[in-house]
Write a protein that holds these residues in place. Sequence first.
Motif, short mmCIF file in Angstrom:
data_model
loop_
_atom_site.label_atom_id
_atom_site.label_comp_id
_atom_site.label_asym_id
_atom_site.label_seq_id
_atom_site.Cartn_x
_atom_site.Cartn_y
_atom_site.Cartn_z
N VAL A 1 -6.06 11.21 -7.92
CA VAL A 1 -6.73 11.08 -6.63
C VAL A 1 -6.12 12.09 -5.66
O VAL A 1 -4.90 12.13 -5.49
CB VAL A 1 -6.57 9.66 -6.05
CG1 VAL A 1 -7.37 9.50 -4.77
CG2 VAL A 1 -6.99 8.61 -7.07
N ILE B 1 -8.83 1.09 -0.71
CA ILE B 1 -8.57 2.01 0.41
C ILE B 1 -8.65 1.19 1.69
O ILE B 1 -9.66 0.53 1.96
CB ILE B 1 -9.59 3.17 0.44
CG1 ILE B 1 -9.39 4.07 -0.79
CG2 ILE B 1 -9.43 4.01 1.71
CD1 ILE B 1 -10.26 3.72 -1.95
N TYR C 1 -13.29 -0.14 -1.89
CA TYR C 1 -12.59 -0.22 -3.18
C TYR C 1 -13.42 0.52 -4.21
O TYR C 1 -14.64 0.70 -4.04
CB TYR C 1 -12.38 -1.68 -3.62
CG TYR C 1 -13.65 -2.32 -4.11
CD1 TYR C 1 -14.54 -2.91 -3.23
CD2 TYR C 1 -13.98 -2.31 -5.48
CE1 TYR C 1 -15.73 -3.46 -3.66
CE2 TYR C 1 -15.17 -2.87 -5.92
CZ TYR C 1 -16.05 -3.45 -5.01
OH TYR C 1 -17.21 -3.97 -5.44
N VAL D 1 -6.01 13.37 -1.72
CA VAL D 1 -6.28 12.83 -0.38
C VAL D 1 -5.89 13.88 0.66
O VAL D 1 -4.86 14.54 0.51
CB VAL D 1 -5.45 11.55 -0.11
CG1 VAL D 1 -5.91 10.88 1.17
CG2 VAL D 1 -5.53 10.59 -1.28
N SER E 1 -4.21 3.61 4.00
CA SER E 1 -3.43 3.46 2.77
C SER E 1 -4.31 3.32 1.54
O SER E 1 -5.52 3.04 1.63
CB SER E 1 -2.52 2.23 2.87
OG SER E 1 -3.28 1.04 2.80
N LEU E 2 -3.68 3.52 0.38
CA LEU E 2 -4.29 3.29 -0.92
C LEU E 2 -3.41 2.30 -1.66
O LEU E 2 -2.18 2.33 -1.50
CB LEU E 2 -4.35 4.58 -1.75
CG LEU E 2 -5.45 5.60 -1.46
CD1 LEU E 2 -5.21 6.29 -0.12
CD2 LEU E 2 -5.54 6.63 -2.58
N ILE F 1 -8.77 0.56 -7.11
CA ILE F 1 -8.00 1.24 -6.06
C ILE F 1 -8.62 0.84 -4.72
O ILE F 1 -9.83 1.02 -4.52
CB ILE F 1 -7.99 2.77 -6.24
CG1 ILE F 1 -7.28 3.13 -7.56
CG2 ILE F 1 -7.28 3.44 -5.06
CD1 ILE F 1 -7.35 4.60 -7.92
N GLY G 1 0.83 -1.20 0.00
CA GLY G 1 0.00 0.00 0.00
C GLY G 1 0.86 1.25 0.00
O GLY G 1 2.09 1.17 0.13
N ILE H 1 -11.10 11.54 0.38
CA ILE H 1 -10.45 11.16 -0.88
C ILE H 1 -11.35 11.58 -2.03
O ILE H 1 -12.57 11.32 -1.99
CB ILE H 1 -10.21 9.63 -0.93
CG1 ILE H 1 -9.49 9.16 0.33
CG2 ILE H 1 -9.45 9.24 -2.18
CD1 ILE H 1 -9.29 7.66 0.44
#
Length: 765
Positions: A251, A167, A238, A253, A100-101, A165, A82, A206
Amino acid sequence: MKKAVIFYSLFFIFLITKKTIASEDYVKYVNPLIGTDTSFELSNGNTYPAIARPWGMNFWTPQTGKMGDGWGYTYKAEHIVGFKQTHQPSPWINDYAAFSLMPSVGKLAVLEDERRAKFNHDNELVEPHFYSVILDEIDTKVEFTVTERSSFFKFHFPKTENANIIIDAFFKNSEIKIIPNENKIIGIAKNNSGGVPENFANYFVIEFNRPFKKSGVWDGKGNIILKNQLKGKHVGAYVSFNTNPNDVIEVKVSSSFISHEQAWINLKRELPENKNFDEILAEGRKSWNDELSKIKVETEDTPYGISNKTKFYSSFYRTILFPRQFHEYNEKGKQIHYSPYNGKILAGPLYTDNGFWDTFRAVFPFYTILYPEKLGEIMQGIMVNPYKESGWLPEWSSPGHRDCMIGSNSASIIAEAYLKGIKNFDIDTAYSGIINSSENEGPLSSVGRKGAFEYNKLGYIPFDSSINENVARTLEYAYNDFSIWKLAIELGRPKTEIDLFEKRANNYKNVFDSSTNFMRGKLKNGNFQSPFVPDAWGGAFTEGSSWHYTWSVIHDPQGLINLMGSREDFVKKLDEVFTSEPTSDFSYYGFKIHEILEMELLNMGQYAHGNQPIQHAIYFYNYAQEPWKTQEKIRYVLDNLYGDEADGYCGDEDNGQTSAWFLFSSLGFYPVAPVTMEYIIGSPLFKRVEISLPNGEKFIIDASQNNKENIYVNDVKFNEIRYNKNWLHHKELMKGGRLKFNMNKTPNYEWGSAKNSIPYSMTNE
Ligand code: CA
């Protein structure tokens, strides 16, 4: 004619080169991977690549270890699981408020072990403000840059109908909510490692630049649930997209310790609509160059193929990461903070993630030179406000009080700042905090002074009391009391108060055993403990033995010389540190702690540069009128114990302290006892250094004959006048000027070795 053309061409190139130097890119010298080839058993730094702005509230890092593992990124790891928002100051303190992503392609699998992807350092670009990696297995490139509180990602997926993606809001309670019609996800991450109130939370937001094809949430067992919201021990979400090559999913954040509303304010302030990725990236580079360019070093470089510029600017980067700002700016632009001490939202600055046992030595002194204005705000945010909010000055905060290490070094940091003229903080409140700590044990053993009653009554903490590490505590409290003494005089406190701390500053004498010339545990009845084992780690000492702590008299080396008998006895003992075998008795711990292994690997006897207690001791030869011994050993450490690659440190880096040692020592001087305001001269590493001082003046360090062999100081001129003192005063340095070193292959036994050349000692006052 031809010659003239060549001459003019060269002249022109010279002009261009001159111009290029003026706007040099220093970021390219920073290697954030130094210190990441490391482990629990043996520390080569115990750092991670912190992708950050200087003192940023949120750092980001690629994550290779499991959630909750303090070793979040290690150089030898093969997989990334991540890209994590992190606040970790040290693996021993661990992380808090992390999430995390992570991208994936194809069938969705959300847990760390399932979603992980291989990576290779050849495909990785790591800069202070930027990270980029190609994940070959999924043919995906991830790039991100950061601001103080926000981050901006670009995901480059291949052609696929399942570009995901993931999360991860992490364990220890989290919440997640998808807002599909706005392309947004918000969440709450509550994970922490202690030192926070009940209501502690990281509110993250996000924002994606395109609609989701699919989305959902998941739980800690990896079950995927077609809902928009979930709360539990460990949850995530996700989103999936159809992508074509050249498609980039952007993206943004951000997060807040206050609320989601504040997180959106943080995002809009730092990543406004009208700024694209490249603009934020350029701002990030500039924010680092603005700081790093304050010290310009010139060198012909690469002894042993190692870049001293990389070592220097990487050290600079590490020195201005922590303490981090924990405050935020509300919609009116006013500083506010969530208090990690009482859980309230309050006005003003808050700084955290710092262990003063480490950083009082060189990080804060470094700030007094380059950042006096900012240091006032830091004092308000890391000392005054925490004291108001918790009743105690911090010693190790992350983000609230943590139980780690010893001493009451907040006193040194506050006194040093104030004595050096930094007054934009509430000194009266800070001073009350100092007095409170000097009289009381705190709610944690690291806060206040453990053993305060014994220490104040007897002048030492007895070995046969219930208080561990009693000699180390006695020695550190004595220096801290020296700091209070100096500050009390400056503040015009009552004479009885001033005299009390002057007396206590001498308490180091009470644990000195003249029969062995070592610091030694002392019993309640006044006898020394026995049998005495000088190389026994722990027990009476902290992460070291008597070999290391015997030198913990930084405010009065002359007093220590007198205790040892004579200058010659003192030098003999100090020589023995470096010539003895690196033996150790580690029965206190039951195993060889990593600091012991690190000492054994150095090949410098009992000298343990991998840990803090003895990091100043090389400079003690100056006090004993043999500065050439300082010079040769400093250069050995600069050349051999610091590297420019992933295994570059010889022990824990520790919040900038081990880096700040390199910064100072490579400039040619070091703040052995910060409150004395003196910098002890060693041996400068570079041919020329230009320090841009905050008042607009320049301080130049000129050592043009410097090279690998010319490590000894032959003579020194300060502003063209011969200079025989082996130390510099802060006030002289801050006026600007030129310190010219004449360097040589062989020692000059005359320079800096006269009785009136030596630095401050309390005894000589
Ligand atoms: Ca350490």
